[in-house]
Motif scaffolding. Structure first.
Motif, PDB file in Angstrom:
ATOM      1  N   ILE A  88       9.529  50.676  30.738  1.00 32.28           N
ATOM      2  CA  ILE A  88       9.902  49.306  31.086  1.00 32.28           C
ATOM      3  C   ILE A  88      11.063  48.865  30.194  1.00 32.28           C
ATOM      4  CG2 ILE A  88       9.103  46.894  31.173  1.00 32.28           C
ATOM      5  CD1 ILE A  88       6.384  48.152  32.098  1.00 32.28           C
ATOM      6  N   ASP A  89      12.158  48.470  30.843  1.00 36.00           N
ATOM      7  CA  ASP A  89      13.348  48.115  30.066  1.00 36.00           C
ATOM      8  C   ASP A  89      14.220  47.136  30.855  1.00 36.00           C
ATOM      9  OD1 ASP A  89      15.246  48.062  28.049  1.00 36.00           O
ATOM     10  OD2 ASP A  89      15.808  50.170  28.215  1.00 36.00           O
ATOM     11  N   GLY A  90      15.099  46.456  30.158  1.00 38.68           N
ATOM     12  CA  GLY A  90      16.051  45.536  30.778  1.00 38.68           C
ATOM     13  C   GLY A  90      17.312  46.265  31.204  1.00 38.68           C
ATOM     14  N   ALA A  91      18.309  45.496  31.616  1.00 35.25           N
ATOM     15  CA  ALA A  91      19.610  46.066  32.005  1.00 35.25           C
ATOM     16  C   ALA A  91      20.676  45.001  31.822  1.00 35.25           C
ATOM     17  CB  ALA A  91      19.580  46.533  33.453  1.00 35.25           C
ATOM     18  N   ASP A  92      21.909  45.466  31.664  1.00 36.74           N
ATOM     19  CA  ASP A  92      23.042  44.531  31.628  1.00 36.74           C
ATOM     20  C   ASP A  92      23.580  44.296  33.025  1.00 36.74           C
ATOM     21  OD1 ASP A  92      23.127  44.213  28.725  1.00 36.74           O
ATOM     22  OD2 ASP A  92      23.579  46.351  28.751  1.00 36.74           O
ATOM     23  N   GLU A  93      23.455  45.315  33.873  1.00 38.32           N
ATOM     24  CA  GLU A  93      23.804  45.191  35.298  1.00 38.32           C
ATOM     25  C   GLU A  93      22.908  46.145  36.074  1.00 38.32           C
ATOM     26  OE1 GLU A  93      28.607  44.266  35.487  1.00 38.32           O
ATOM     27  OE2 GLU A  93      27.977  46.352  35.571  1.00 38.32           O
ATOM     28  N   ILE A  94      22.594  45.746  37.303  1.00 36.85           N
ATOM     29  CA  ILE A  94      21.875  46.654  38.206  1.00 36.85           C
ATOM     30  C   ILE A  94      22.446  46.446  39.607  1.00 36.85           C
ATOM     31  CG2 ILE A  94      19.918  44.995  38.440  1.00 36.85           C
ATOM     32  CD1 ILE A  94      18.128  47.606  38.752  1.00 36.85           C
ATOM     33  N   ASP A  95      22.647  47.556  40.341  1.00 36.13           N
ATOM     34  CA  ASP A  95      23.183  47.410  41.695  1.00 36.13           C
ATOM     35  C   ASP A  95      22.061  47.578  42.730  1.00 36.13           C
ATOM     36  OD1 ASP A  95      22.766  50.133  42.181  1.00 36.13           O
ATOM     37  OD2 ASP A  95      24.886  50.692  42.016  1.00 36.13           O
ATOM     38  N   ALA A  96      22.407  47.482  43.973  1.00 37.67           N
ATOM     39  CA  ALA A  96      21.409  47.468  45.050  1.00 37.67           C
ATOM     40  C   ALA A  96      20.720  48.820  45.233  1.00 37.67           C
ATOM     41  CB  ALA A  96      22.067  47.035  46.358  1.00 37.67           C
ATOM     42  N   GLN A  97      21.242  49.863  44.560  1.00 35.97           N
ATOM     43  CA  GLN A  97      20.600  51.190  44.619  1.00 35.97           C
ATOM     44  C   GLN A  97      19.763  51.473  43.373  1.00 35.97           C
ATOM     45  OE1 GLN A  97      24.121  50.976  45.494  1.00 35.97           O
ATOM     46  NE2 GLN A  97      23.217  50.677  47.529  1.00 35.97           N
ATOM     47  N   GLY A  98      19.750  50.544  42.410  1.00 35.94           N
ATOM     48  CA  GLY A  98      18.963  50.762  41.189  1.00 35.94           C
ATOM     49  C   GLY A  98      19.735  51.428  40.072  1.00 35.94           C
ATOM     50  N   HIS A  99      21.049  51.681  40.290  1.00 35.71           N
ATOM     51  CA  HIS A  99      21.887  52.193  39.188  1.00 35.71           C
ATOM     52  C   HIS A  99      22.124  51.044  38.204  1.00 35.71           C
ATOM     53  CE1 HIS A  99      23.546  54.565  42.781  1.00 35.71           C
ATOM     54  NE2 HIS A  99      22.708  55.363  42.136  1.00 35.71           N
ATOM     55  N   MET A 100      22.189  51.377  36.929  1.00 37.46           N
ATOM     56  CA  MET A 100      22.319  50.313  35.926  1.00 37.46           C
ATOM     57  C   MET A 100      23.432  50.599  34.910  1.00 37.46           C
ATOM     58  SD  MET A 100      18.269  49.962  35.082  1.00 37.46           S
ATOM     59  CE  MET A 100      18.070  51.734  35.210  1.00 37.46           C
ATOM     60  N   VAL A 101      23.903  49.514  34.295  1.00 38.45           N
ATOM     61  CA  VAL A 101      24.657  49.603  33.044  1.00 38.45           C
ATOM     62  C   VAL A 101      23.728  49.076  31.976  1.00 38.45           C
ATOM     63  CG1 VAL A 101      26.493  48.519  31.686  1.00 38.45           C
ATOM     64  CG2 VAL A 101      27.012  49.505  33.919  1.00 38.45           C
TER      65      VAL A 101
END
Ligand code: 5RP
Length: 231
Positions: A88-101
Motif C-alpha cells: 500500500i503506497d501513495g503516488a505523485d501521479e497515476i494514469d488511467a492504466q495504473g502507471h505511476m510517477v
C-alpha cells in the motif's frame, strides 16, 4: 465504484479517507507492505487499529519504519519475506492504466523493491494525482552522485530539464546514500518503454516511473468519496 459521499473535504481529509479505506485490503495474519509519504502516514495511523491482527510490515523507508515501530507494529527486513499479499503506497501521479510517477518523498528505490515483492499494489491518492499523461510532476530519479551530470545531460537531450534535489542547500541524500534528480518537461506517453530505457542508463539506480510495478487498484479520494479504480 464510489463509496462514502462527502461534502467539501480538505486534501488532508481525502488522504485520511483513502488511508482508512486501504485497511480492507490488508490480509489478517499476514505481513503488509507499507510505502512512504503523507497519504501513507494516514494509512499507518489507521493500521494501528488492526495491529494485533497482522504479523507486521515491510517498510519502504526509514521514515515509515519509525512511524510503524512507534505504533507498536513489527517491521521485517525485505530479505526476510518471500512475498507479500499487498503493498500500500501513495503516488505523485497515476494514469488511467495504473502507471505511476513516484519518489516525491525520495523513497522510490525501496518502494519499487517492496512493490516487487507484492502480489497486489494498492495505490492511495487524492484525485489531484490522476492524470492523462505522466510527466507534469517533476520526475524523481535516484542517481549515484558521480553520474548526476551525465544523467542530467541525457534528460536534456530528451527535452527535459533536470535538477539535483536539495535539502538545506545541499544535495538531498536518500536512505540509500544516493542523490535525487528531478526532471521537468517530459510527457511520458509510453511508461513501460521509458522505465526500461532510463533504468539502463549508467548511474541510474531507479527511475520514478512505476509501469512494470504498476498499481492493481487505486483508491482515489474525491469530493464524492472514495472511488475505486482497478487495472
Ligand atoms: C514517496 C512517494 C509518495 O508515495 C508520493 O510522493 C506521494 O506522497 P504524498 O502521499 O505525500 O502525496 O513516492 O517517495
Amino acid at each position: 465504484m464510489t463509496t462514502t459521499p462527502s461534502s467539501s473535504l480538505t486534501q488532508d481529509e481525502l488522504k485520511a479517507l483513502v488511508g482508512q479505506a486501504a485497511l480492507q485490503y490488508v490480509v489478517p495474519g499476514e505481513i503488509v507492505g507499507v510505502g512512504t509519504g503523507s497519504t501513507v502516514n494516514k494509512f499507518i495511523e489507521a493500521l494501528a487499529s488492526m495491529k494485533d491482527r497482522i504479523r507486521g510490515a515491510v517498510s519502504s523507508s526509514v521514515a515509515s519504519t519509525e512511524r510503524l515501530k512507534a505504533l507498536g507494529i513489527p517491521v521485517f527486513d525485505a530479505n526476510e519475506v518471500e512475498s507479500l499479499a499487498v503493498y500500500i503506497d501513495g503516488a505523485d501521479e497515476i494514469d488511467a492504466q495504473g502507471h505511476m510517477v513516484k519518489g516525491g518523498g525520495a523513497a522510490l528505490t525501496r518502494e519499487k523493491i517492496v512493490a516487487a515483492l507484492a502480489q497486489r499494489f494498492v495505490c492511495i491518492a487524492d484525485e489531484s494525482k490522476l492524470v492523462d499523461v505522466l510527466g507534469s510532476f517533476p520526475l524523481p530519479v535516484e542517481v549515484i552522485p558521480m553520474a548526476t551530470e551525465h544523467v542530467r545531460r541525457r534528460f536534456q537531450a530528451l527535452g527535459g530539464s533536470a535538477t539535483v534535489r536539495l535539502r538545506d542547500g545541499q544535495p538531498l541524500v536518500t536512505d540509500n546514500g544516493q542523490h535525487i534528480v528531478d526532471v521537468l518537461g517530459l510527457r511520458i506517453r509510453d511508461p513501460l518503454m521509458f522505465e526500461s530505457e532510463v533504468n539502463q542508463w549508467p548511474g541510474v539506480l531507479t527511475v520514478g516511473v512505476f509501469a512494470h510495478q504498476k498499481a492493481s487498484v487505486c483508491l482515489l479520494g474525491t469530493a464524492q468519496g472514495v472511488k475505486t479504480l482497478t487495472f
